[in-house]
Design a protein around this motif. Structure first.
Motif, short mmCIF file in Angstrom:
data_model
loop_
_atom_site.label_atom_id
_atom_site.label_comp_id
_atom_site.label_asym_id
_atom_site.label_seq_id
_atom_site.Cartn_x
_atom_site.Cartn_y
_atom_site.Cartn_z
N MET A 88 0.83 -1.21 0.00
CA MET A 88 0.00 0.00 0.00
C MET A 88 0.86 1.25 0.00
N MET A 89 1.93 1.26 0.80
CA MET A 89 2.81 2.42 0.84
C MET A 89 3.48 2.63 -0.52
N ALA A 90 3.82 1.53 -1.20
CA ALA A 90 4.42 1.65 -2.53
C ALA A 90 3.46 2.30 -3.50
N LEU A 91 2.17 2.05 -3.30
CA LEU A 91 1.16 2.64 -4.18
C LEU A 91 1.18 4.15 -4.08
N TYR A 92 1.33 4.67 -2.85
CA TYR A 92 1.34 6.12 -2.64
C TYR A 92 2.70 6.72 -2.97
N GLU A 93 3.77 6.06 -2.52
CA GLU A 93 5.11 6.59 -2.78
C GLU A 93 5.44 6.56 -4.26
N GLY A 94 4.90 5.60 -4.97
CA GLY A 94 5.13 5.52 -6.41
C GLY A 94 4.16 6.36 -7.22
N HIS A 95 3.28 7.07 -6.51
CA HIS A 95 2.34 8.02 -7.14
C HIS A 95 1.36 7.33 -8.07
N TRP A 96 1.08 6.06 -7.83
CA TRP A 96 0.12 5.35 -8.69
C TRP A 96 -1.28 5.34 -8.10
N ILE A 97 -1.47 6.03 -6.99
CA ILE A 97 -2.76 6.00 -6.33
C ILE A 97 -3.85 6.61 -7.21
N LEU A 98 -3.55 7.69 -7.94
CA LEU A 98 -4.56 8.33 -8.78
C LEU A 98 -4.99 7.41 -9.92
N THR A 99 -4.03 6.69 -10.48
CA THR A 99 -4.36 5.72 -11.53
C THR A 99 -5.24 4.61 -10.96
N ALA A 100 -4.94 4.18 -9.74
CA ALA A 100 -5.77 3.15 -9.11
C ALA A 100 -7.20 3.64 -8.92
N LEU A 101 -7.35 4.90 -8.56
CA LEU A 101 -8.69 5.46 -8.36
C LEU A 101 -9.46 5.54 -9.68
N VAL A 102 -8.76 5.73 -10.78
CA VAL A 102 -9.41 5.79 -12.09
C VAL A 102 -9.77 4.39 -12.58
N VAL A 103 -8.87 3.44 -12.39
CA VAL A 103 -9.03 2.11 -12.98
C VAL A 103 -9.97 1.23 -12.16
N LEU A 104 -9.93 1.34 -10.83
CA LEU A 104 -10.71 0.42 -9.98
C LEU A 104 -12.20 0.42 -10.31
N PRO A 105 -12.88 1.58 -10.39
CA PRO A 105 -14.31 1.52 -10.73
C PRO A 105 -14.57 0.98 -12.13
N LEU A 106 -13.62 1.17 -13.04
CA LEU A 106 -13.78 0.61 -14.38
C LEU A 106 -13.79 -0.92 -14.32
N LEU A 107 -12.89 -1.48 -13.52
CA LEU A 107 -12.85 -2.93 -13.34
C LEU A 107 -14.11 -3.41 -12.60
N GLY A 108 -14.51 -2.65 -11.59
CA GLY A 108 -15.72 -3.03 -10.86
C GLY A 108 -16.95 -3.00 -11.73
N GLY A 109 -17.04 -2.01 -12.63
CA GLY A 109 -18.17 -1.95 -13.55
C GLY A 109 -18.19 -3.14 -14.49
N GLY A 110 -17.02 -3.55 -14.96
CA GLY A 110 -16.96 -4.75 -15.79
C GLY A 110 -17.39 -5.98 -15.04
#
Length: 515
Positions: free
Chosen positions: A1-23
């Protein structure tokens, strides 16, 4: 989880997660779709929440940035980031969505997989708008979110759902096409000076545009944003869309979609075209339109027989205050405007949820069909009173903080506009409190209302977080304002500096490499 924030990928996760959930909603059994959607939105909110305390309040620029080439020949990239102007909008979106999903559990009885998939696809579009730092990417997200909302209104809406859905789509897409022309023009101007195409936010921000060019391009962006707000006289699509949309659709419209117009002015209108945005004619026009929206919407709301339509018109009035804060061009006004966007999303979203709960029980939204239901629904009555007082700006609630800052900031630069706008607070009480009186405290003279059940466990779970935020922001707004201040101050300083620079340009257009 810390790698997600430190690597700045959190915003991408927020964009992609609902797309996957919708599928996922589209392929699971019909009865499981609501569970998948609710779990997805809860995880989304949990992932976004650390952004609030990991955000560097002293940094005015973008944080958690990621930029990956997408269409290199045209200078298009997948570029995202967050600053003080967008962080509260992202968190508001992730906060509203699980509540909207939970509110639909008993309301939606058909085509559940498609419904919850549309909600999640819409979430991807909304978050994408707030994080995009490439104008082509921004436009893609801006257009993507129109499609799920069109289907939410057109399939699961009321009797006039097709008319309302088409009207919503035509209004918003018409403005968007002019914005696309302006975006392509900006990229072409950059290419003319730099020798290569780019849609990157920072690259296009470096363009030196003369006042006349800024006015034309600002008009292209401003029309799209004014329709989305919606500003008077572009507001007529909103009451129809609200009334016909399912409860979740109304909550998302009020809570998030309307904020994108104001966000667009702050993110693009002011910094890209500072000379146009500060032109006295433009500023006065925007202030007057915002003021008309405040007063006109209040008067129209006061005579509405339909509770949902009344609340829809309050959105026009509240967003009119926000426009005053933005174009008052003061730190207090813009900070108040951003906070008021959050407040409006919470309070008006809660009002739509409460009216939706009544509609599920009585299948009517006419104010005259109720009366005295506080005697049989005391918890519901308590929630409606608190939310209504928040909507009219009672001190101690979130609505007061935002409106006070807006009026204070606007008074510094346009005292007469602020003085007249203050009457909007009085008019708000004139349309909201009589509605509460008639629904809750008049005589319980209809047999249908005597057997109404109070809010159940699921509905309490929805209302408690909303009521808690109404009171929290009302008494302790500092943590929310602190996250906007550095970016707002930097924006105002940038606009003032660039406006002064434009005065020295003699050619109609000079595309250059920046300051």
């Amino acid at each position: 989880m810390m790698a997600l924030y430190e690597g700045h990928w959190i915003l991408t996760a927020l964009v992609v997660l609902p797309l996957l959930g919708g599928g996922a909603c589209l392929v699971v059994p019909e009865s499981r779709a609501k569970t998948v959607a609710f779990v997805t939105t809860l995880v989304l909110f949990a992932l976004s929440l650390p952004l609030f305390w990991t955000f560097d309040t002293a940094e005015p620029g973008f944080q958690n940035q990621v930029s990956i080439p997408w269409v290199e020949a045209w200078g298009i990239s997948y570029s995202v980031g967050v600053d003080g102007i967008s962080i509260l909008m992202i968190l508001l979106t992730t906060f509203i969505m699980p509540l909207s999903v939970a509110a639909s559990f008993s309301y939606i009885q058909r085509r559940e997989r498609a419904f919850y998939a549309m909600l999640l696809f819409l979430t991807t579009g909304m978050i994408g708008v707030f994080v995009a730092l490439d104008l082509f990417l921004f436009y893609v997200f801006w257009e993507i979110m129109l499609i799920p909302m069109y289907f939410l209104i057109g399939i699961w809406g009321g009797e006039r759902r097709i008319y309302s859905a088409v009207k919503f789509f035509l209004y918003t897409s018409a403005g968007s096409l002019l914005m696309l022309v302006a975006i392509v023009t900006l990229a072409w101007l950059f290419q003319s000076g730099a020798g290569g195409w780019s849609f990157a936010y920072e690259d296009l921000l470096s363009l030196d545009l003369a006042r006349r060019t800024q006015l034309w391009l600002f008009g292209g962006f401003a029309l799209a944003f004014a329709i989305k707000v919606p500003l008077f006289p572009f507001h007529t699509w909103l009451p129809d869309a609200h009334v016909e949309a399912p409860t979740a659709g109304s909550v998302i419209l009020a809570g998030v979609l309307l904020k994108m117009g104001v966000y667009g002015f702050l993110r693009f209108g002011l910094p890209f075209f500072p000379a146009a945005a500060t032109d006295p004619g433009v500023v006065n026009a925007m202030l007057v339109l915002g003021l008309i929206g405040i007063l006109y919407a209040a008067w129209v709301a006061a005579v509405q027989p339909d509770a949902k339509k009344l609340i829809a018109y309050t959105s026009v009035a509240h967003l009119g205050f926000v426009v005053l804060g933005v174009f008052g061009l003061t730190t207090q006004g813009i900070e108040g405007g951003i906070l008021q966007m959050v407040n409006h999303g919470i309070s008006t979203g809660a009002l739509f949820l409460l009216i939706g709960m009544l509609y599920e029980r009585r299948h009517t939204r006419r104010i005259a069909d109720f009366g005295g239901i506080a005697k049989v629904m005391p918890l519901f009555a308590f929630a409606l009173v608190v939310v209504a007082l928040s909507s009219v700006g009672l001190p101690g609630t979130n609505g007061f903080v935002g409106e006070f800052l807006i009026l204070l900031g606007t008074f510094r630069t346009h005292p007469w506009i602020a003085a007249i706008a203050t009457t909007g607070v009085i008019f708000a009480a004139c349309y909201m409190l009589p509605m509460v009186q008639r629904v809750l405290f008049n005589g319980l003279d209809r047999d249908e209302n005597r057997t109404l059940t109070d809010v159940n466990g699921r509905e309490r779970m929805i209302l408690v977080p909303l009521l808690a935020l109404i009171l929290l922001i009302g008494v302790w707004p500092g943590p929310f304002l602190n996250r906007t201040r550095a970016s707002v101050e930097a924006l105002i300083e940038y606009v003032e500096t660039r406006t002064a620079d434009v005065a020295s340009l003699s050619d109609p257009v000079e595309a250059g490499g920046g300051e």
